[in-house]
Write a protein that holds these residues in place. Structure first.
Motif, PDB file in Angstrom:
ATOM      1  N   ILE A 193       0.823  -1.373  -0.047  1.00 35.70           N
ATOM      2  CA  ILE A 193       0.040   0.036   0.158  1.00 35.70           C
ATOM      3  C   ILE A 193       0.762   1.118   0.093  1.00 35.70           C
ATOM      4  CG2 ILE A 193      -1.787  -1.016   1.217  1.00 35.70           C
ATOM      5  CD1 ILE A 193      -0.689   0.010   3.815  1.00 35.70           C
ATOM      6  N   ASN A 194       0.284   2.415  -0.427  1.00 35.52           N
ATOM      7  CA  ASN A 194       0.691   3.708  -0.214  1.00 35.52           C
ATOM      8  C   ASN A 194       0.882   3.878   1.595  1.00 35.52           C
ATOM      9  OD1 ASN A 194       1.903   5.224  -2.529  1.00 35.52           O
ATOM     10  ND2 ASN A 194       0.405   6.762  -2.003  1.00 35.52           N
ATOM     11  N   PRO A 195       1.831   4.644   2.026  1.00 36.56           N
ATOM     12  CA  PRO A 195       1.428   4.950   3.461  1.00 36.56           C
ATOM     13  C   PRO A 195       0.118   5.655   3.794  1.00 36.56           C
ATOM     14  CG  PRO A 195       3.487   6.020   2.289  1.00 36.56           C
ATOM     15  CD  PRO A 195       2.803   5.543   1.273  1.00 36.56           C
ATOM     16  N   ILE A 196      -0.021   5.589   4.966  1.00 34.98           N
ATOM     17  CA  ILE A 196      -1.448   6.003   5.665  1.00 34.98           C
ATOM     18  C   ILE A 196      -1.466   7.302   6.309  1.00 34.98           C
ATOM     19  CG2 ILE A 196      -3.154   5.413   7.383  1.00 34.98           C
ATOM     20  CD1 ILE A 196      -2.021   2.578   7.107  1.00 34.98           C
ATOM     21  N   LYS A 197      -2.452   8.094   6.016  1.00 35.07           N
ATOM     22  CA  LYS A 197      -2.599   9.359   6.343  1.00 35.07           C
ATOM     23  C   LYS A 197      -2.464   9.372   7.884  1.00 35.07           C
ATOM     24  CE  LYS A 197      -4.051  13.081   3.692  1.00 35.07           C
ATOM     25  NZ  LYS A 197      -4.905  14.194   3.540  1.00 35.07           N
ATOM     26  N   SER A 223       4.531   5.055   7.366  1.00 34.60           N
ATOM     27  CA  SER A 223       5.073   3.879   6.789  1.00 34.60           C
ATOM     28  C   SER A 223       5.696   3.069   7.830  1.00 34.60           C
ATOM     29  CB  SER A 223       6.240   4.283   5.792  1.00 34.60           C
ATOM     30  OG  SER A 223       5.784   5.249   4.853  1.00 34.60           O
ATOM     31  N   GLY A 224       6.218   2.034   7.469  1.00 40.17           N
ATOM     32  CA  GLY A 224       6.964   1.288   8.521  1.00 40.17           C
ATOM     33  C   GLY A 224       6.400   0.146   9.126  1.00 40.17           C
ATOM     34  N   TYR A 225       6.909  -0.548  10.252  1.00 36.16           N
ATOM     35  CA  TYR A 225       6.500  -1.834  10.686  1.00 36.16           C
ATOM     36  C   TYR A 225       4.986  -1.891  11.275  1.00 36.16           C
ATOM     37  CZ  TYR A 225       6.690  -6.301  12.781  1.00 36.16           C
ATOM     38  OH  TYR A 225       6.599  -7.510  13.309  1.00 36.16           O
ATOM     39  N   ALA A 231      -1.433  -3.424   5.301  1.00 35.18           N
ATOM     40  CA  ALA A 231      -0.951  -3.567   3.818  1.00 35.18           C
ATOM     41  C   ALA A 231      -0.794  -5.235   3.659  1.00 35.18           C
ATOM     42  CB  ALA A 231       0.856  -3.543   3.941  1.00 35.18           C
ATOM     43  N   LEU A 232      -0.868  -6.079   4.706  1.00 35.65           N
ATOM     44  CA  LEU A 232      -1.024  -7.509   4.499  1.00 35.65           C
ATOM     45  C   LEU A 232      -2.584  -8.022   3.855  1.00 35.65           C
ATOM     46  CD1 LEU A 232       0.744  -9.797   7.273  1.00 35.65           C
ATOM     47  CD2 LEU A 232       0.971 -10.126   4.850  1.00 35.65           C
ATOM     48  N   ARG A 233      -3.384  -7.075   4.863  1.00 32.28           N
ATOM     49  CA  ARG A 233      -4.692  -7.182   4.373  1.00 32.28           C
ATOM     50  C   ARG A 233      -5.037  -7.061   2.889  1.00 32.28           C
ATOM     51  NH1 ARG A 233      -8.974  -3.569   2.850  1.00 32.28           N
ATOM     52  NH2 ARG A 233      -8.031  -2.188   4.249  1.00 32.28           N
ATOM     53  N   CYS A 234      -4.389  -5.711   2.573  1.00 40.30           N
ATOM     54  CA  CYS A 234      -4.861  -5.107   1.247  1.00 40.30           C
ATOM     55  C   CYS A 234      -4.283  -5.962   0.228  1.00 40.30           C
ATOM     56  CB  CYS A 234      -4.306  -3.881   1.035  1.00 40.30           C
ATOM     57  SG  CYS A 234      -5.119  -2.644   1.995  1.00 40.30           S
ATOM     58  N   VAL A 235      -3.131  -6.576   0.188  1.00 38.13           N
ATOM     59  CA  VAL A 235      -2.487  -7.690  -0.659  1.00 38.13           C
ATOM     60  C   VAL A 235      -3.317  -9.084  -0.769  1.00 38.13           C
ATOM     61  CG1 VAL A 235      -0.376  -9.091  -1.053  1.00 38.13           C
ATOM     62  CG2 VAL A 235      -0.476  -6.781  -0.453  1.00 38.13           C
ATOM     63  N   GLY A 236      -3.694  -9.401   0.547  1.00 34.43           N
ATOM     64  CA  GLY A 236      -4.427 -10.508   0.387  1.00 34.43           C
ATOM     65  C   GLY A 236      -5.764 -10.543  -0.249  1.00 34.43           C
ATOM     66  N   GLU A 237      -6.567  -9.124   0.065  1.00 29.35           N
ATOM     67  CA  GLU A 237      -7.739  -8.927  -0.456  1.00 29.35           C
ATOM     68  C   GLU A 237      -7.748  -9.044  -1.902  1.00 29.35           C
ATOM     69  OE1 GLU A 237      -9.601  -5.663   1.613  1.00 29.35           O
ATOM     70  OE2 GLU A 237     -11.696  -6.693   1.000  1.00 29.35           O
ATOM     71  N   GLY A 247       2.429  -6.335  -5.817  1.00 29.63           N
ATOM     72  CA  GLY A 247       3.815  -5.990  -5.183  1.00 29.63           C
ATOM     73  C   GLY A 247       3.322  -5.537  -3.797  1.00 29.63           C
ATOM     74  N   ALA A 248       3.973  -5.746  -2.727  1.00 29.99           N
ATOM     75  CA  ALA A 248       3.844  -5.404  -1.309  1.00 29.99           C
ATOM     76  C   ALA A 248       4.732  -4.245  -0.863  1.00 29.99           C
ATOM     77  CB  ALA A 248       3.882  -6.578  -0.657  1.00 29.99           C
ATOM     78  N   ALA A 249       3.957  -3.260  -0.238  1.00 26.24           N
ATOM     79  CA  ALA A 249       4.816  -2.322   0.492  1.00 26.24           C
ATOM     80  C   ALA A 249       4.251  -1.984   1.722  1.00 26.24           C
ATOM     81  CB  ALA A 249       5.101  -1.198  -0.643  1.00 26.24           C
ATOM     82  N   GLY A 250       4.996  -1.873   2.694  1.00 28.78           N
ATOM     83  CA  GLY A 250       4.426  -1.580   4.007  1.00 28.78           C
ATOM     84  C   GLY A 250       4.749  -2.290   5.088  1.00 28.78           C
ATOM     85  N   GLY A 251       5.939  -2.062   5.853  1.00 26.09           N
ATOM     86  CA  GLY A 251       6.374  -2.804   6.957  1.00 26.09           C
ATOM     87  C   GLY A 251       6.901  -3.999   6.801  1.00 26.09           C
ATOM     88  N   ILE A 252       7.704  -4.116   5.801  1.00 22.67           N
ATOM     89  CA  ILE A 252       8.630  -5.240   5.728  1.00 22.67           C
ATOM     90  C   ILE A 252      10.141  -4.988   6.486  1.00 22.67           C
ATOM     91  CG2 ILE A 252      10.082  -6.672   4.151  1.00 22.67           C
ATOM     92  CD1 ILE A 252       7.702  -6.399   2.028  1.00 22.67           C
ATOM     93  N   SER A 253      10.017  -5.653   7.659  1.00 27.30           N
ATOM     94  CA  SER A 253      11.565  -5.306   8.187  1.00 27.30           C
ATOM     95  C   SER A 253      12.425  -6.471   8.391  1.00 27.30           C
ATOM     96  CB  SER A 253      11.127  -4.570   9.536  1.00 27.30           C
ATOM     97  OG  SER A 253      10.792  -5.645  10.510  1.00 27.30           O
ATOM     98  N   LYS A 254      12.039  -7.696   8.255  1.00 27.96           N
ATOM     99  CA  LYS A 254      12.687  -8.757   8.124  1.00 27.96           C
ATOM    100  C   LYS A 254      12.233  -9.917   7.116  1.00 27.96           C
ATOM    101  CE  LYS A 254      10.271  -9.985  12.528  1.00 27.96           C
ATOM    102  NZ  LYS A 254       9.224  -9.335  12.068  1.00 27.96           N
ATOM    103  N   TRP A 255      13.190 -10.948   7.086  1.00 26.15           N
ATOM    104  CA  TRP A 255      12.598 -11.874   5.951  1.00 26.15           C
ATOM    105  C   TRP A 255      11.243 -12.642   6.277  1.00 26.15           C
ATOM    106  CZ3 TRP A 255      11.790 -16.836   7.246  1.00 26.15           C
ATOM    107  CH2 TRP A 255      12.309 -17.398   8.327  1.00 26.15           C
TER     108      TRP A 255
END
Ligand code: FMN
Ligand code: SF4
Ligand code: SF4
Length: 394
Positions: A193-197, A223-225, A231-237, A247-255
């Motif tokens: 997702i794009n960042p959240i207001k 943005s961030g963790y 973001a996970l919800r939006c990608v899954g939906e 493509g995913a964007a939002g909060g990926i900080s580790k594998w």
């Protein structure tokens, strides 16, 4: 070891990890260093034709911290852009030096700009993909889905072939509708997702929100963790409802975060805040961790993992209403530090199913317990309250 290469918008990525558009994808020199370390591609800092009279706020960035002082989200209050004259040259240099890395140009959904000219110049420079972002700083009170679709159509009038992806914010109430409209308009993919207001916080001494820009502030974008679950919800939906590259964007900080996004259907993984925190070098852990995970699970390549969790996600919570089972919990008395937190939470928010014995040890009344999981959620000791056994609903 497992093969991390993956196809996104019919383009081969040597691995799914790419830098998000931001200050971490700012120049040829920076991206060269990132590619040398192993990043599979980058979304170059947002390109514009018109930067006249643009002065950046200062400061731009503020942090959001957990009580333990850990940085869990980053807010920015301005967008950092680059003129097409500079970006065009950078793309040419990067494509020559790194032909296997995927270069994505980012532009704004801006119906007033000469998009046609911008697209022609980006395509000529060798851009692999165009990503369009909704800039919520500047677009207000308009129909976002309509604006995006119009933008895609204008790009398609210039180029039938260049892959176009749309970076969507989570503000749509109906994400599948937005995703389907984006696909129908001719886009090849979606970044979610794009960042959240956001408003990151307020200085309660002087009443001024952070960051204090010479006596006042403004709503920003987070943005961030902390935004990962959204973001996970939006990608899954999207993956459940529309057949399009995601493509995913939002909060990926580790594998492990990266694996989760692949499991809900993502095929490219953008990272920004974690790079702002720890630098480009995190790519080594991301790649190594994901390869080892795939090996352990018996997968030979990453494509095999895409969407594996989707069958386990019901579309609405109502789908669960027929469920006959609930969990039950047990307290590991050897680990309990007798803080009483579970007792208070269950008493004042739950079902009054926990009592304290003479030694102040919590005891669960299994007849009252509804298996809500609140006690284990608030317990400060990891694995002290185990929620696992499934019992037939009373
Ligand atoms: C300083 C900064 C500048 C950014 N600029 C843009 C931008 O111009 N356009 C955009 O679509 N996203 C922008 N983003 C958002 C990132 O591209 C990314 O989508 C977001 O940070 C989520 O990823 P993360 O949680 O890994 O940080 C920016 C983020 C930051 C922190
Ligand atoms: S699972 Fe819920 S109802 Fe059961 S003891 Fe814990 S907080 Fe109480
Ligand atoms: S919250 Fe955890 S540690 Fe605290 S009393 Fe309950 S079980 Fe023990």
């Amino acid at each position: 070891m497992a093969d991390l290469s993956i196809h996104f918008c019919d383009i081969k990525f040597c691995n799914p990890f790419i830098l998000s558009t931001s200050i971490c994808s700012n120049s040829t020199e920076m991206l060269g260093r990132a590619f040398d370390l192993g990043w599979g591609g980058a979304v170059i800092r947002t390109t514009s034709l018109d930067l006249a009279n643009r002065k950046l706020n200062s400061p731009i960035i503020s942090g959001y911290y957990s009580e333990e002082g850990k940085l869990i989200a980053v807010q920015r209050i301005d967008d950092v852009q680059q003129h097409i004259d500079a970006v065009q040259g950078e793309i040419k240099i990067l494509k020559r030096a790194y032909p296997d890395k995927v270069i994505i140009a980012n532009i704004e959904v801006n119906l007033n700009e000469n998009i046609e000219g911008l697209i022609r110049r980006l395509e000529t420079a060798g851009t692999d993909i165009i990503e369009c972002s909704l800039n919520t700083f500047r677009l207000n009170g308009i129909d976002y889905v309509q604006a995006i679709c119009r933008m895609i159509q204008r790009i398609r009038e210039v180029s039938k072939s260049i892959p176009v992806i749309i970076k969507i914010p989570p503000l749509f109430t109906d994400i599948p509708y937005a995703a389907q409209s984006i696909k129908n308009s001719g886009a090849n993919g979606i970044t979610a997702i794009n960042p959240i207001k956001s408003l990151i916080g307020i200085d309660i001494d002087n009443f001024i929100p952070y960051p204090n820009v010479n006596g006042s502030s403004v709503f920003g974008e987070l943005s961030g963790y902390a935004i990962k679950p959204i973001a996970l919800r939006c990608v899954g939906e999207i993956a459940q409802t529309v057949d399009i590259s995601i493509g995913a964007a939002g909060g990926i900080s580790k594998w492990q975060d990266a694996v989760e996004f692949i499991l809900v259907g993502a095929k490219s993984l953008q990272v920004c805040s974690e790079v702002m925190k720890s630098g480009y070098g995190i790519i080594r852990d991301l790649i190594e961790g994901m390869k080892q995970y795939l090996d352990q699970k018996g997968f030979t390549n990453l494509e095999q993992l895409v969407g594996k969790s989707l069958p386990y996600i019901k579309r609405t919570s109502h789908d669960f209403q027929d469920s006959e089972f609930q969990v039950s919990c047990t307290i590991n008395k050897h680990q309990c530090i007798k803080c009483g937190a579970c007792y208070i939470s269950c008493r004042d928010n739950g079902f009054q199913a926990i009592e304290l014995d003479m030694d102040k040890l919590p005891v669960i009344n299994s007849r009252r317990c509804r298996g809500c999981n609140l006690c284990s959620t608030i317990c400060p000791v990891k694995d002290c309250i185990e929620i696992k056994k499934f019992v037939k609903k009373k």
